[in-house]
Design an enzyme around this catalytic site. Structure first.
Site, PDB file in Angstrom:
ATOM      1  N   TRP A 319       0.822  -1.207   0.000  1.00  0.00           N
ATOM      2  CA  TRP A 319       0.000   0.000   0.000  1.00  0.00           C
ATOM      3  C   TRP A 319       0.852   1.251   0.000  1.00  0.00           C
ATOM      4  O   TRP A 319       0.374   2.339  -0.318  1.00  0.00           O
ATOM      5  CB  TRP A 319      -0.940   0.009   1.209  1.00  0.00           C
ATOM      6  CG  TRP A 319      -0.339   0.384   2.547  1.00  0.00           C
ATOM      7  CD1 TRP A 319       0.797  -0.118   3.112  1.00  0.00           C
ATOM      8  CD2 TRP A 319      -0.860   1.344   3.478  1.00  0.00           C
ATOM      9  NE1 TRP A 319       1.007   0.459   4.346  1.00  0.00           N
ATOM     10  CE2 TRP A 319       0.007   1.360   4.604  1.00  0.00           C
ATOM     11  CE3 TRP A 319      -1.973   2.183   3.489  1.00  0.00           C
ATOM     12  CZ2 TRP A 319      -0.205   2.172   5.710  1.00  0.00           C
ATOM     13  CZ3 TRP A 319      -2.184   3.000   4.599  1.00  0.00           C
ATOM     14  CH2 TRP A 319      -1.304   2.992   5.689  1.00  0.00           C
ATOM     15  N   ASP A 320       2.121   1.094   0.338  1.00  0.00           N
ATOM     16  CA  ASP A 320       3.054   2.214   0.315  1.00  0.00           C
ATOM     17  C   ASP A 320       3.013   2.928  -1.034  1.00  0.00           C
ATOM     18  O   ASP A 320       3.157   4.148  -1.107  1.00  0.00           O
ATOM     19  CB  ASP A 320       4.485   1.719   0.575  1.00  0.00           C
ATOM     20  CG  ASP A 320       4.601   0.889   1.834  1.00  0.00           C
ATOM     21  OD1 ASP A 320       3.780  -0.031   2.005  1.00  0.00           O
ATOM     22  OD2 ASP A 320       5.514   1.136   2.637  1.00  0.00           O
ATOM     23  N   GLU A 448      -0.358  -2.058  12.334  1.00  0.00           N
ATOM     24  CA  GLU A 448      -0.079  -3.491  12.242  1.00  0.00           C
ATOM     25  C   GLU A 448       0.230  -4.144  13.582  1.00  0.00           C
ATOM     26  O   GLU A 448       0.503  -5.348  13.631  1.00  0.00           O
ATOM     27  CB  GLU A 448       1.065  -3.723  11.240  1.00  0.00           C
ATOM     28  CG  GLU A 448       0.653  -3.375   9.822  1.00  0.00           C
ATOM     29  CD  GLU A 448       1.820  -3.345   8.843  1.00  0.00           C
ATOM     30  OE1 GLU A 448       1.563  -3.388   7.637  1.00  0.00           O
ATOM     31  OE2 GLU A 448       2.986  -3.247   9.306  1.00  0.00           O
ATOM     32  N   LYS A 515       1.287   1.324  15.790  1.00  0.00           N
ATOM     33  CA  LYS A 515       2.543   1.326  15.048  1.00  0.00           C
ATOM     34  C   LYS A 515       2.733   2.618  14.256  1.00  0.00           C
ATOM     35  O   LYS A 515       3.830   3.184  14.217  1.00  0.00           O
ATOM     36  CB  LYS A 515       2.594   0.136  14.091  1.00  0.00           C
ATOM     37  CG  LYS A 515       3.843   0.103  13.212  1.00  0.00           C
ATOM     38  CD  LYS A 515       3.841  -1.090  12.265  1.00  0.00           C
ATOM     39  CE  LYS A 515       5.072  -1.060  11.360  1.00  0.00           C
ATOM     40  NZ  LYS A 515       5.101  -2.197  10.427  1.00  0.00           N
ATOM     41  N   GLN A 516       1.663   3.072  13.592  1.00  0.00           N
ATOM     42  CA  GLN A 516       1.796   4.165  12.634  1.00  0.00           C
ATOM     43  C   GLN A 516       0.434   4.813  12.405  1.00  0.00           C
ATOM     44  O   GLN A 516      -0.569   4.387  12.955  1.00  0.00           O
ATOM     45  CB  GLN A 516       2.347   3.641  11.310  1.00  0.00           C
ATOM     46  CG  GLN A 516       1.479   2.560  10.682  1.00  0.00           C
ATOM     47  CD  GLN A 516       2.187   1.823   9.551  1.00  0.00           C
ATOM     48  OE1 GLN A 516       3.391   1.932   9.356  1.00  0.00           O
ATOM     49  NE2 GLN A 516       1.425   1.053   8.808  1.00  0.00           N
TER      50      GLN A 516
END
Length: 695
Positions: A319-320, A448, A515-516
Site C-alpha cells: 500500500w506504500d 499493524e 505502530k503508525q
C-alpha cells in the site's frame, strides 16, 4: 515501495544552472565549505548552496546508506556488488518468497591507488561523483543510469594528468547470482563480457521464469594515461530481459543497445542530464532552509529514480505505493502515476485469484498485501498481513479516484472500469451483515500491531469510498450502477464514539500503542467530513499513542492535520520529524529512526505530502483543487513547479502575504476562483477561505 514499482574523449562539463537551482537557497555555509566544514570544489558550490547536491569526504559506515543511481528500469547502490532490474523476481510466491533477482554488479569500480577522495550526489543531474588524485593526477569518477536510455548503466573515469600516471582498478562484482542461471555467450564483442540466463524459480507453477541478458565493458587491472593529457574512459553496461524484449531477439537487442551506447559515448552524459532537466520542470522549491531543500530534492530524486536498488521487503509492492508515493506523483508527475496504476490494472487477474483463495471464495478483485511479478500474493507465509491486511484493495481504488480527479482522463477511466468494478464487487462480498448494517471482521488495520480485529475504521471507510467511486464511475461511463454498492456503503459500520467524540481504531480498541498513522488518515488523505473538534480529538488521542520508533510518514500526517486545524506551533515539530529518518551523508531514507529497511522511499513519499498537502493546503476533489497555504516560520517562500491538473502545467508560489499562479503549459482552461489562469502570474492575498482551481 518498501518497494515499492540501464574511450577516449574528455568530458569536463559541470551543469550549474537548470530548474533546481531556481530555489536560491541560502544555507548560511561559509564560502567554499559546506555545513560540516568540508572543503567543496568551486564548481560544486552553487549546487550545494541551492540544495541540489550532497557532498561528503567520507562514505557512510553502513553501506545500506550509500547513494543509489537508477532510472526506473535498473538501479544499484554505488559501490554495490548487485544490480536489480524492474520486474525481475526469483522464488516461489510466498514460501521462498519471491524476491528481486540479483544481477552481479558491473559498475562498482574502485581505483585502489587513489587518495584524497571527495564524494557528491548531484541531485540535479542524477550523477554520483567521486574526485580523487592518483600520483598527482586529478581523477573524477561518474556513476549514472541514463534516464533517456533505461537499459544502460554507465561509469566514467576522467583523468587529467601532467605526468604519466597508472590507475589500478578493482571491480566489485561479488559472487555469482543465486537467482539467475547465467551462462557466458560464445564469441562476445571484443572487450566485453556477455552473459544470459533465466531466473531459477518462477513465482507460480504456471508463470514463466524471466530471461536476462547483460553485456558490459571489461574492467582491466590498470589504466595508463600519458603526460599532459586528459582522457575519459567509459565502462558501459546494457541489460535487457524477456519482460521487454522477445526471447528470440534478446541477445541481438542487448548487443545493439550496447554498441549504440559505445558509438555515442561522448553524448551519453549530456543526454542523461538533458532528460533529467525535463524531469525537474516539476518539483518543490523552498527558500530559507538548506537542510529542508536538500531533503526535498533528494526525496524526489530517490522516488523518481524509482529506487530499485534495495531488496528490502523482497522488493515487493505494498500500500506504500498508492497511499504514500502515488499522491505526489499524481500532483507533479502524472505519467508516472499512470504507470503505477497500470501495474495494478495489469494484475487484476492475480487479485481475482486471491479473492477466490479464501474459504468464502469471494468474487471480484482483492489485491495482495505484497505483490511482485504475477500480482498474486507474495507475502511470506509466516506473516498474517498477507491474509488479513486487506485495506490495500480500497487504497488502490482511492488512488484511481485521485488520478481521475487530477487528469479527467475518460479514456483511462474506461480502461480502468473493470478494476474499479471488481474492487467494489469484492467489498460487497467481503462485508458481513449485522443487525444494523455491515461489518468487516478478522483483519489487520494500518496499525499493524493490531490483528484479528473487526471494523477497522480506516478499512471500512476506504472500502466505503471504493464502493461510492464505483457508483460514480458507472454513471460517468453510462452504465447502470450495481445498487448494492450504495446500500452496502451507506450501511457499513464506521465507528464513532459519541461520548469521547473520536473514532475508535477498531471495535474494542482500548488505547494500546499503535505502530503508525491509522485513524488520523481519515482526515487526510481520505478527507472524511468531520467537525474540526473531532479531527482534533483523533489527532491528539492517537498522537499520544503512536510508537516513537515507528515509520516517519506518520509524522507528516500529524503535521498535515495540525496545519489543517490552524495550529502551526504544533505542526512544526512533527513536520521536522517527518524527515528525521534521512541518513547522512546522501540522504538515504531508513524505515525507522534507528534503522530498519534502508532506501525506504515510503517515508520520502509521506514527507513530500507534508510540503504540498500540509503547508500548501492542497486538496484534490471532483470539482477542482483547493489551496489554503500557510508559510512555515523558517521559510521565505514555497514554490510548486509544474503542478499538473487537467493537462495544464502550473507554477504556484506563495509567501506569508500572497499566492501566485502562472500557467506554464495550456490544457483545459482553468480559473482561480473567478480569474482565468494565464501565462501572466495571477496573485491573490492569503486569506482564511481556500482558493479554488477549477474549470
Amino acid at each position: 515501495m518498501r518497494w515499492a514499482l540501464w574511450s577516449l574523449v574528455v568530458l569536463n562539463v559541470y551543469v550549474v544552472g537548470g530548474a533546481l537551482q531556481r530555489a536560491a537557497i541560502m544555507g548560511g555555509a561559509a564560502p567554499g565549505c559546506d555545513e560540516e566544514g568540508v572543503t567543496v570544489p568551486p564548481d560544486w558550490e552553487a549546487k550545494l548552496a541551492a540544495g541540489n547536491m550532497l557532498v561528503s569526504e567520507t562514505l557512510p559506515d553502513n553501506s545500506a546508506y550509500m547513494a543509489t543511481i537508477g532510472n526506473g528500469y535498473l538501479a544499484t547502490f554505488v559501490s554495490s556488488d548487485t544490480t536489480y532490474v524492474s520486474g525481475v523476481y526469483n522464488g516461489e510466491a510466498t514460501s521462498a518468497p519471491s524476491h528481486r533477482a540479483r544481477i552481479p554488479g558491473t559498475s562498482s569500480i574502485s581505483i585502489t591507488n587513489a587518495v584524497d577522495p571527495i564524494y557528491a550526489l548531484d541531485l540535479e543531474c542524477a550523477v554520483f561523483l567521486k574526485r580523487s588524485t592518483v600520483q598527482g593526477a586529478s581523477v573524477e569518477q561518474r556513476w549514472y543510469a541514463p534516464y533517456n536510455a533505461p537499459a544502460l548503466l554507465v561509469h566514467e573515469i576522467e583523468v587529467n594528468a601532467s605526468s604519466e600516471v597508472t590507475l589500478f582498478l578493482n571491480l566489485n562484482s561479488g559472487s555469482t547470482s543465486d537467482d539467475i542461471a547465467f551462462e557466458d555467450v560464445v564469441d562476445p564483442p571484443t572487450g566485453t563480457i556477455f552473459r544470459q540466463g533465466y531466473t531459477k524459480v518462477s513465482e507460480e507453477t504456471d508463470s514463466a521464469t524471466t530471461g536476462v541478458a547483460i553485456i558490459y565493458t571489461v574492467v582491466p587491472n590498470s589504466l595508463s594515461v600519458g603526460a599532459n593529457s586528459s582522457t575519459t574512459f567509459y565502462f558501459i553496461t546494457a541489460i535487457r530481459t524477456t519482460l521487454d524484449t522477445n526471447a528470440s531477439m534478446l541477445l541481438d537487442t542487448t548487443v545493439q543497445i550496447y554498441n549504440n551506447a559505445v558509438a555515442n559515448k561522448d553524448y551519453l552524459l549530456n543526454e542523461h542530464k538533458s532528460a533529467w532537466s525535463k524531469v525537474w520542470e516539476s518539483g518543490i522549491e523552498v527558500a530559507g532552509d538548506l537542510e529542508l531543500a536538500q531533503a526535498i530534492n533528494s526525496s524526489i530524486y530517490y522516488i523518481l529514480s524509482r529506487s530499485l536498488a534495495s531488496n528490502g521487503y523482497n522488493g515487493h509492492v505494498f500500500w506504500d505505493c498508492e497511499t504514500w508515493m502515488f499522491p505526489t506523483m499524481c500532483v507533479f508527475y502524472p505519467s508516472i502515476a499512470k504507470s503505477l496504476l497500470q501495474y495494478r490494472l495489469d494484475r487484476v487477474s492475480g487479485a481475482e485469484i486471491k479473492a477466490k483463495s479464501y474459504d468464502e471464495g469471494w468474487v471480484g478483485a482483492m489485491y495482495p498485501w505484497e505483490s511482485a511479478f504475477t500480482g498474486q500474493e507474495t507475502c511470506p507465509t509466516w506473516a498474517g498481513t498477507g491474509l488479513r491486511e486487506q485495506h490495500i484493495t480500497g487504497d488502490v481504488a482511492f488512488a484511481a479516484k485521485q488520478y481521475w480527479w487530477m487528469t479527467g482522463d475518460t479514456d483511462w477511466l474506461s480502461r480502468a472500469w473493470t478494476m474499479i468494478e471488481e474492487i467494489a464487487d469484492f467489498w460487497v462480498g467481503r462485508v458481513e451483515p449485522t443487525g444494523s448494517g455491515y461489518s468487516i471482521t478478522d483483519i489487520i488495520p494500518p496499525d499493524e500491531y493490531a490483528d484479528h480485529v473487526a471494523d477497522s475504521v480506516y478499512t471500512n471507510y476506504v472500502a466505503s469510498e471504493a464502493l461510492n467511486f464505483a457508483t460514480t464511475v458507472a454513471k460517468i461511463l453510462g452504465y447502470t450502477p450495481n445498487p448494492y454498492y450504495t446500500s452496502v456503503s451507506e450501511a457499513l459500520n464506521i465507528l464513532f464514539d459519541e461520548a469521547s467524540q473520536l473514532h475508535p481504531e477498531y471495535d474494542g480498541y482500548a488505547g494500546q500503542t499503535i505502530k503508525q498513522a491509522d485513524v488520523v488518515l481519515l482526515g487526510f488523505p481520505l478527507m472524511m467530513e468531520m467537525d474540526d473538534s473531532v479531527r482534533l480529538n483523533d489527532l491528539i488521542y492517537y498522537s499520544d499513542r503512536t510508537d516513537s520508533q515507528g515509520p516517519a510518514m506518520t509524522y507528516s500526517m500529524h503535521a498535515i492535520a495540525w496545519i489543517e486545524l490552524g495550529d502551526i506551533a504544533n505542526a512544526t515539530q512533527p513536520f521536522k520529524q517527518s524527515y528525521a529518518n534521512i541518513q547522512p551523508p546522501f540522504n538515504v531514507w531508513s524505515e525507522t529512526p534507528t534503522g530498519g529497511t534502508s532506501n525506504f522511499i515510503t517515508g520520502a513519499g509521506g514527507f513530500l505530502q507534508g510540503l504540498w498537502a500540509g503547508w500548501g493546503g492542497v486538496r484534490m476533489g471532483d470539482s477542482g483543487i483547493t489551496f489554503n497555504p500557510v508559510l512555515p516560520p523558517t521559510l521565505s517562500y514555497i514554490k510548486y513547479r509544474g503542478l499538473h491538473y487537467l493537462d495544464n502545467s502550473i507554477d504556484i508560489s506563495f509567501d506569508s502575504e500572497q499566492i501566485c499562479f502562472t500557467l506554464v503549459t495550456q490544457g483545459v482552461p482553468l480559473y482561480v476562483d473567478n480569474t482565468l489562469l494565464s501565462a501572466v502570474p495571477q496573485c491573490f492575498g492569503i486569506k482564511a477561505q481556500p482558493l479554488s482551481l477549477h474549470t
